[in-house]
Scaffold this active site. Structure first.
Site, PDB file in Angstrom:
ATOM      1  N   PHE A   1      57.904  98.439   1.617  1.00 39.71           N
ATOM      2  CA  PHE A   1      58.624  97.197   1.933  1.00 39.71           C
ATOM      3  C   PHE A   1      58.672  96.249   0.736  1.00 39.71           C
ATOM      4  O   PHE A   1      59.350  95.222   0.786  1.00 39.71           O
ATOM      5  CB  PHE A   1      57.968  96.494   3.134  1.00 39.71           C
ATOM      6  CG  PHE A   1      58.386  97.101   4.457  1.00 39.71           C
ATOM      7  CD1 PHE A   1      57.983  98.383   4.819  1.00 39.71           C
ATOM      8  CD2 PHE A   1      59.210  96.408   5.325  1.00 39.71           C
ATOM      9  CE1 PHE A   1      58.396  98.954   6.022  1.00 39.71           C
ATOM     10  CE2 PHE A   1      59.632  96.961   6.531  1.00 39.71           C
ATOM     11  CZ  PHE A   1      59.216  98.239   6.881  1.00 39.71           C
ATOM     12  N   GLY A   2      57.979  96.551  -0.338  1.00 40.74           N
ATOM     13  CA  GLY A   2      57.944  95.660  -1.499  1.00 40.74           C
ATOM     14  C   GLY A   2      59.240  95.747  -2.275  1.00 40.74           C
ATOM     15  O   GLY A   2      59.628  96.825  -2.711  1.00 40.74           O
TER      16      GLY A   2
ATOM     17  N   SER B   1      64.209  91.050  -2.027  1.00 37.75           N
ATOM     18  CA  SER B   1      64.786  91.261  -0.694  1.00 37.75           C
ATOM     19  C   SER B   1      66.119  90.553  -0.471  1.00 37.75           C
ATOM     20  O   SER B   1      66.642  90.582   0.648  1.00 37.75           O
ATOM     21  CB  SER B   1      63.782  90.821   0.377  1.00 37.75           C
ATOM     22  OG  SER B   1      63.563  89.431   0.286  1.00 37.75           O
TER      23      SER B   1
ATOM     24  N   TYR C   1      71.905  94.174  -4.713  1.00 38.77           N
ATOM     25  CA  TYR C   1      70.783  94.442  -3.802  1.00 38.77           C
ATOM     26  C   TYR C   1      71.098  95.621  -2.880  1.00 38.77           C
ATOM     27  O   TYR C   1      70.296  96.558  -2.748  1.00 38.77           O
ATOM     28  CB  TYR C   1      70.498  93.169  -2.982  1.00 38.77           C
ATOM     29  CG  TYR C   1      69.602  93.388  -1.788  1.00 38.77           C
ATOM     30  CD1 TYR C   1      68.234  93.600  -1.934  1.00 38.77           C
ATOM     31  CD2 TYR C   1      70.134  93.381  -0.488  1.00 38.77           C
ATOM     32  CE1 TYR C   1      67.417  93.801  -0.824  1.00 38.77           C
ATOM     33  CE2 TYR C   1      69.326  93.575   0.620  1.00 38.77           C
ATOM     34  CZ  TYR C   1      67.973  93.788   0.445  1.00 38.77           C
ATOM     35  OH  TYR C   1      67.167  93.997   1.542  1.00 38.77           O
TER      36      TYR C   1
ATOM     37  N   SER D   1      68.385  98.757   3.914  1.00 37.95           N
ATOM     38  CA  SER D   1      69.020  97.548   4.445  1.00 37.95           C
ATOM     39  C   SER D   1      70.447  97.816   4.915  1.00 37.95           C
ATOM     40  O   SER D   1      71.144  98.694   4.387  1.00 37.95           O
ATOM     41  CB  SER D   1      69.050  96.482   3.344  1.00 37.95           C
ATOM     42  OG  SER D   1      69.837  95.391   3.740  1.00 37.95           O
ATOM     43  N   ASN D   2      70.859  96.998   5.868  1.00 31.06           N
ATOM     44  CA  ASN D   2      72.262  97.036   6.315  1.00 31.06           C
ATOM     45  C   ASN D   2      73.221  96.734   5.163  1.00 31.06           C
ATOM     46  O   ASN D   2      74.412  97.046   5.273  1.00 31.06           O
ATOM     47  CB  ASN D   2      72.462  96.046   7.469  1.00 31.06           C
ATOM     48  CG  ASN D   2      72.392  94.596   7.013  1.00 31.06           C
ATOM     49  OD1 ASN D   2      73.395  94.014   6.631  1.00 31.06           O
ATOM     50  ND2 ASN D   2      71.214  94.000   7.024  1.00 31.06           N
TER      51      ASN D   2
ATOM     52  N   ASP E   1      50.957  93.990  -3.090  1.00 31.68           N
ATOM     53  CA  ASP E   1      52.096  93.124  -3.408  1.00 31.68           C
ATOM     54  C   ASP E   1      51.896  92.625  -4.837  1.00 31.68           C
ATOM     55  O   ASP E   1      50.788  92.707  -5.380  1.00 31.68           O
ATOM     56  CB  ASP E   1      52.166  91.936  -2.425  1.00 31.68           C
ATOM     57  CG  ASP E   1      53.558  91.326  -2.331  1.00 31.68           C
ATOM     58  OD1 ASP E   1      54.234  91.553  -1.311  1.00 31.68           O
ATOM     59  OD2 ASP E   1      53.978  90.651  -3.295  1.00 31.68           O
ATOM     60  N   ILE E   2      52.973  92.079  -5.387  1.00 33.24           N
ATOM     61  CA  ILE E   2      52.850  91.425  -6.693  1.00 33.24           C
ATOM     62  C   ILE E   2      52.295  90.010  -6.501  1.00 33.24           C
ATOM     63  O   ILE E   2      51.749  89.413  -7.426  1.00 33.24           O
ATOM     64  CB  ILE E   2      54.237  91.401  -7.393  1.00 33.24           C
ATOM     65  CG1 ILE E   2      54.121  91.108  -8.873  1.00 33.24           C
ATOM     66  CG2 ILE E   2      55.185  90.438  -6.714  1.00 33.24           C
ATOM     67  CD1 ILE E   2      55.451  91.246  -9.612  1.00 33.24           C
TER      68      ILE E   2
ATOM     69  N   SER F   1      68.632  92.576  10.716  1.00 37.44           N
ATOM     70  CA  SER F   1      68.040  91.256  10.464  1.00 37.44           C
ATOM     71  C   SER F   1      66.741  91.179  11.252  1.00 37.44           C
ATOM     72  O   SER F   1      66.766  90.991  12.472  1.00 37.44           O
ATOM     73  CB  SER F   1      68.992  90.150  10.937  1.00 37.44           C
ATOM     74  OG  SER F   1      70.270  90.313  10.362  1.00 37.44           O
TER      75      SER F   1
HETATM   76  P1  NAI Z   1      60.123  89.343   1.429  1.00 40.00           P
HETATM   77  O1  NAI Z   1      60.893  88.903   0.242  1.00 40.00           O
HETATM   78  O2  NAI Z   1      59.496  88.302   2.282  1.00 40.00           O
HETATM   79  O3  NAI Z   1      59.000  90.382   1.004  1.00 40.00           O
HETATM   80  C1  NAI Z   1      59.148  91.272  -0.076  1.00 40.00           C
HETATM   81  C2  NAI Z   1      57.817  91.347  -0.811  1.00 40.00           C
HETATM   82  O4  NAI Z   1      57.977  92.255  -1.904  1.00 40.00           O
HETATM   83  C3  NAI Z   1      57.384  89.995  -1.378  1.00 40.00           C
HETATM   84  O5  NAI Z   1      56.094  89.648  -0.913  1.00 40.00           O
HETATM   85  C4  NAI Z   1      57.394  90.221  -2.876  1.00 40.00           C
HETATM   86  O6  NAI Z   1      56.363  89.528  -3.573  1.00 40.00           O
HETATM   87  C5  NAI Z   1      57.236  91.726  -2.991  1.00 40.00           C
HETATM   88  N1  NAI Z   1      57.736  92.205  -4.275  1.00 40.00           N
HETATM   89  C6  NAI Z   1      58.877  91.840  -4.918  1.00 40.00           C
HETATM   90  N2  NAI Z   1      58.938  92.440  -6.124  1.00 40.00           N
HETATM   91  C7  NAI Z   1      57.820  93.186  -6.251  1.00 40.00           C
HETATM   92  C8  NAI Z   1      57.302  94.021  -7.287  1.00 40.00           C
HETATM   93  N3  NAI Z   1      57.965  94.185  -8.457  1.00 40.00           N
HETATM   94  N4  NAI Z   1      56.135  94.638  -7.078  1.00 40.00           N
HETATM   95  C9  NAI Z   1      55.444  94.476  -5.916  1.00 40.00           C
HETATM   96  N5  NAI Z   1      55.876  93.690  -4.905  1.00 40.00           N
HETATM   97  C10 NAI Z   1      57.054  93.057  -5.078  1.00 40.00           C
HETATM   98  O7  NAI Z   1      61.135  90.242   2.298  1.00 40.00           O
HETATM   99  P2  NAI Z   1      60.993  90.739   3.788  1.00 40.00           P
HETATM  100  O8  NAI Z   1      61.969  90.026   4.609  1.00 40.00           O
HETATM  101  O9  NAI Z   1      59.585  90.786   4.189  1.00 40.00           O
HETATM  102  O10 NAI Z   1      61.546  92.231   3.638  1.00 40.00           O
HETATM  103  C11 NAI Z   1      60.660  93.309   3.391  1.00 40.00           C
HETATM  104  C12 NAI Z   1      61.482  94.534   2.999  1.00 40.00           C
HETATM  105  O11 NAI Z   1      62.414  94.842   4.023  1.00 40.00           O
HETATM  106  C13 NAI Z   1      62.279  94.364   1.717  1.00 40.00           C
HETATM  107  O12 NAI Z   1      62.291  95.587   1.019  1.00 40.00           O
HETATM  108  C14 NAI Z   1      63.661  94.038   2.218  1.00 40.00           C
HETATM  109  O13 NAI Z   1      64.652  94.419   1.292  1.00 40.00           O
HETATM  110  C15 NAI Z   1      63.716  94.863   3.490  1.00 40.00           C
HETATM  111  N6  NAI Z   1      64.650  94.340   4.472  1.00 40.00           N
HETATM  112  C16 NAI Z   1      64.339  93.202   5.172  1.00 40.00           C
HETATM  113  C17 NAI Z   1      65.210  92.737   6.131  1.00 40.00           C
HETATM  114  C18 NAI Z   1      64.877  91.546   6.976  1.00 40.00           C
HETATM  115  O14 NAI Z   1      65.666  91.231   7.864  1.00 40.00           O
HETATM  116  N7  NAI Z   1      63.759  90.872   6.768  1.00 40.00           N
HETATM  117  C19 NAI Z   1      66.494  93.400   6.383  1.00 40.00           C
HETATM  118  C20 NAI Z   1      66.716  94.578   5.582  1.00 40.00           C
HETATM  119  C21 NAI Z   1      65.806  95.032   4.679  1.00 40.00           C
HETATM  120  C1  15L Z   2      68.380  91.922   4.206  1.00 42.88           C
HETATM  121  O1  15L Z   2      68.441  93.009   3.651  1.00 42.88           O
HETATM  122  C2  15L Z   2      67.498  90.850   3.697  1.00 42.88           C
HETATM  123  O2  15L Z   2      66.325  91.340   3.116  1.00 42.88           O
HETATM  124  C3  15L Z   2      67.150  89.826   4.771  1.00 42.88           C
HETATM  125  O3  15L Z   2      66.598  88.681   4.148  1.00 42.88           O
HETATM  126  C4  15L Z   2      68.371  89.434   5.584  1.00 42.88           C
HETATM  127  O4  15L Z   2      69.293  88.784   4.778  1.00 42.88           O
HETATM  128  C5  15L Z   2      68.995  90.682   6.197  1.00 42.88           C
HETATM  129  O5  15L Z   2      69.242  91.661   5.218  1.00 42.88           O
HETATM  130  C6  15L Z   2      70.304  90.392   6.922  1.00 42.88           C
HETATM  131  O6  15L Z   2      71.324  90.974   6.577  1.00 42.88           O
HETATM  132  O7  15L Z   2      70.278  89.575   7.861  1.00 42.88           O
END
Ligand code: NAI
Ligand code: 15L
Length: 266
Positions: free
Chosen positions: A71-72, A75, A136, A111-112, A34-35, A165
């Site tokens: 997953f990075g 988001s 996004y 993502s959706n 991660d960053i 979600s």
């Molecule tokens: P989050 O924001 O908690 O985690 C994303 C991580 O990516 C963070 O720890 C961040 O520091 C890291 N990151 C951001 N920019 C970076 C870079 N330049 N280099 C390295 N790392 C970097 O988001 P979450 O909820 O854990 O989601 C994980 C993945 O799943 C994301 O790609 C998000 O778009 C995707 N996603 C999540 C959904 C959800 O419901 N949680 C829904 C749809 C997609």
């Molecule tokens: C996403 O893509 C986002 O990363 C998450 O934070 C939620 O917003 C999710 O979609 C959603 O649509 O519920």
């Protein structure tokens, strides 16, 4: 070929922390990256701080890896420069690093929001034409195309999960349709790591009674979700935003910001 060495990007994030727990101990190596700050390495783990927008560092990150869980990312919605660096350049660097390292497969957290500008009354499968609901969502559509390019041209299997979600539990009426439980995320990841495919798009959703997306492509590959958001319906029915764009379109609160189009045309 056996998958023994895994790279997880986004390991400091909400889903990254869940996945790290789920993956720990199942592989010869789990490299988490991660960053941001991450918990120290446990047995069988390597912790590597890396900004995915740095091509050279990302190349090194991919060395010796069999499969990547990507997953990075940024988001949520953000200005163009942020999306460009983390999601567009970051994904290019990751797939290119994977190609140079001989990585076998990449599971991509799409993502959706790739299809967020469809109405909630529209029900469709993974073959629908994308309709991103913002910068996004567009970056995730780009990631899917990148996965396709590297699958078709370079043989890196691409498994694009259009996650709805994914939270411990759904928290509004929309999520009765879009929810993905953590246990079903694990089930989907197991399919992505083991199934025989070249390039696939699937939906990351539990077996929700009110689902909008036909996930037969994931079921065909072996995904068998066990959770259903409906058990929360009595608490969440009627929990809407009150904003017509948010409540009518699948993308929810990603839709209204900057919206200046004609919703009747959609
Ligand atoms: P989050 O924001 O908690 O985690 C994303 C991580 O990516 C963070 O720890 C961040 O520091 C890291 N990151 C951001 N920019 C970076 C870079 N330049 N280099 C390295 N790392 C970097 O988001 P979450 O909820 O854990 O989601 C994980 C993945 O799943 C994301 O790609 C998000 O778009 C995707 N996603 C999540 C959904 C959800 O419901 N949680 C829904 C749809 C997609
Ligand atoms: C996403 O893509 C986002 O990363 C998450 O934070 C939620 O917003 C999710 O979609 C959603 O649509 O519920």
């Amino acid at each position: 070929m056996a998958i023994e060495r895994i790279l997880l990007t986004g390991a400091a994030g909400n889903l990254g922390r869940v996945l790290r727990r789920q993956l720990r101990g199942r592989f010869v190596l789990l490299r988490v990256s991660d960053i941001g700050d991450m918990a120290p390495a446990e047995a069988g783990e390597e912790v590597v701080r890396c900004d995915l927008s740095d091509a050279e560092a990302t190349k090194r990150l991919c060395a010796g890896i069999d499969a990547i869980l990507h997953f990075g990312a940024q988001s949520t919605e953000a200005p163009w420069p942020t999306i460009l660096a983390a999601n567009i350049a970051g994904s290019i660097n990751l797939w290119e690093g994977a190609r140079l390292a001989g990585v076998q497969r990449i599971l991509f957290a799409s993502s959706n929001h790739v299809v967020g500008l469809y109405r909630r009354t529209a029900h469709f499968d993974h073959k629908i034409q994308p309709r991103p609901d913002g910068r996004y969502g567009l970056s995730k559509a780009f990631g899917e195309d990148l996965a396709s390019l590297y699958a078709m041209k370079h043989g890196i299997r691409g498994f694009c999960m259009r996650i709805g979600s994914c939270f411990e539990r759904p928290s509004n009426e929309r999520m009765l349709s879009t929810w993905l439980s953590f246990a079903d995320l694990d089930r989907l990841i197991r399919v992505g790591l083991s199934a025989d495919y070249l390039f696939e798009i699937v939906y990351g959703q539990s077996r929700n009674t009110r689902a909008w997306w036909d996930n037969s492509n994931a079921y065909r590959l072996g995904y068998d979700p066990q959770d259903n958001a409906e058990i929360y319906a009595h608490e969440l029915e009627g929990k809407i935003s009150g904003d017509p764009l948010n409540d009518e379109f699948q993308g929810g609160n990603f839709v209204p910001p900057d919206f200046s189009g004609d919703p009747t045309k959609l």
